[in-house]
Design an enzyme around this catalytic site. Sequence first.
Site, short mmCIF file in Angstrom:
data_model
loop_
_atom_site.label_atom_id
_atom_site.label_comp_id
_atom_site.label_asym_id
_atom_site.label_seq_id
_atom_site.Cartn_x
_atom_site.Cartn_y
_atom_site.Cartn_z
N HIS A 192 39.02 41.83 27.50
CA HIS A 192 38.89 40.36 28.35
C HIS A 192 37.45 40.31 28.79
O HIS A 192 36.99 40.34 29.97
CB HIS A 192 39.53 40.64 29.81
CG HIS A 192 39.89 39.25 30.44
ND1 HIS A 192 41.10 39.13 31.09
CD2 HIS A 192 39.19 38.16 30.49
CE1 HIS A 192 41.06 38.00 31.63
NE2 HIS A 192 40.01 37.40 31.41
N GLU A 210 46.91 43.92 31.30
CA GLU A 210 45.63 44.45 31.54
C GLU A 210 45.36 45.58 32.51
O GLU A 210 45.98 45.23 33.65
CB GLU A 210 44.61 43.32 31.49
CG GLU A 210 44.64 42.22 30.13
CD GLU A 210 43.81 41.00 30.53
OE1 GLU A 210 42.94 41.11 31.38
OE2 GLU A 210 43.81 40.21 29.86
N ARG A 268 45.46 33.71 28.82
CA ARG A 268 46.07 34.76 29.60
C ARG A 268 47.08 35.29 28.56
O ARG A 268 47.84 34.76 27.72
CB ARG A 268 46.94 34.19 30.66
CG ARG A 268 46.10 33.85 31.75
CD ARG A 268 45.40 35.16 32.65
NE ARG A 268 44.52 34.88 33.57
CZ ARG A 268 43.32 34.65 33.81
NH1 ARG A 268 42.71 34.73 32.59
NH2 ARG A 268 42.51 34.38 34.75
N ILE A 327 37.92 24.26 28.91
CA ILE A 327 37.56 25.14 27.90
C ILE A 327 37.70 24.95 26.61
O ILE A 327 37.16 24.87 25.51
CB ILE A 327 37.98 26.81 28.26
CG1 ILE A 327 37.51 27.25 29.63
CG2 ILE A 327 37.37 27.62 27.10
CD1 ILE A 327 37.87 28.32 30.40
C1 8YV Z 1 37.48 36.68 34.27
C2 8YV Z 1 38.88 34.99 33.72
O1 8YV Z 1 37.39 37.87 33.40
O2 8YV Z 1 37.97 33.12 34.79
C3 8YV Z 1 39.01 33.48 34.40
O3 8YV Z 1 40.07 33.09 34.69
O4 8YV Z 1 39.72 35.32 33.06
C4 8YV Z 1 37.52 35.49 33.39
O5 8YV Z 1 36.49 34.63 33.42
C5 8YV Z 1 37.83 37.13 35.71
O6 8YV Z 1 38.16 36.24 36.27
C6 8YV Z 1 37.33 38.37 36.10
O7 8YV Z 1 38.09 38.95 37.05
#
Ligand code: 8YV
Length: 322
Positions: free
Chosen positions: A280, A262, A233, A156
């Site tokens: 989020h 969260e 995070r 990312i």
């Molecule tokens: C989602 C994320 O919000 O992929 C991740 O690590 O934090 C996000 O894509 C999450 O997983 C959905 O519950």
Amino acid sequence: MTGAPSADILLLRKMHPLIERSLGGRFTIHRLDEAPDGDALLREVGPRIRGLCAGGTVDAALMERLPALELIANFGVGYDAVDAGAAAARNVIVTNTPDVLTEEVADLAIGLVLATIRRLPQADRYLREGHWPKAPFPLTASLRGRRVGILGLGRIGRAIARRLEGFDVAIDYFGRSRQSGVDYTYHDTPVSLARAVHVLIVVAPGGPETKGLVGAEVLEALGPEGILVNVARGSVVDEAALIAALRAGTIHGAGLDVFENEPHVPADLAALENTVLLPHVGSASEHTRNAMAQLVVDNILSWFEGRGPITPVAETPWRPRA
Ligand code: 8YV
């Protein structure tokens, strides 16, 4: 196993509808959050659960109750809430959802950078509250002539950097090691990165290794013109130190998509005018959540049809058959 898969799968909570629909016809599904007595459900079905669909904490204590567990399919690329080490020790596979959300989260990160620097939500509120006829919206900071730092140049992080190349800004990064194939400026500590840049984008994975990586010292180094953006995070940033830095003007502003606890966001953070706060939503488009859900399903089907996991995480004990 060949032919139609059949196994007991535990869903920790309500999952994306595509997951529930796709698994429903083929597996025996148990929903922990729907059980009137979760403990009783685990006592009754725990011993025959072979797959776990996760979007939240999976610790060793839970695994202890699922002795036949083979696979934990995590909905999300970040799996810091899953104790992958404890899973590996039990020979349990953990999968996540890499790649399918990379571009979406990178898009969101760029949006959050611009929203924070140019104060887009504040400008929107200003217009709606009828202040415009009285005076123009105050001038803002700018991305022009700035250096942008990426803390964690993974998939990312690289996608964010690629987008930033189009914004004509200098790009720096911090990571565990210098990466080949990129000509962004490397820093071997977060403090050095923060000192060099005006905008610091946090994209490092969560977990004990990165807990509190961005604390008072890094914020101090980022400085009074600095903007912090976190799409990774909440645990990576020391929230109390951030609130103090935002209040004191140690940094200029922050754009946050993630928080320590969260979905609870400290009132102190929400009260600050120099923040843009999102619930989020990095990967939260229909397109991308469908793709993530499909990858969860595909991992489960692939495993129970005997083809192995598609996207096992690094700690997982599984190796493809030679
Ligand atoms: C989602 C994320 O919000 O992929 C991740 O690590 O934090 C996000 O894509 C999450 O997983 C959905 O519950």
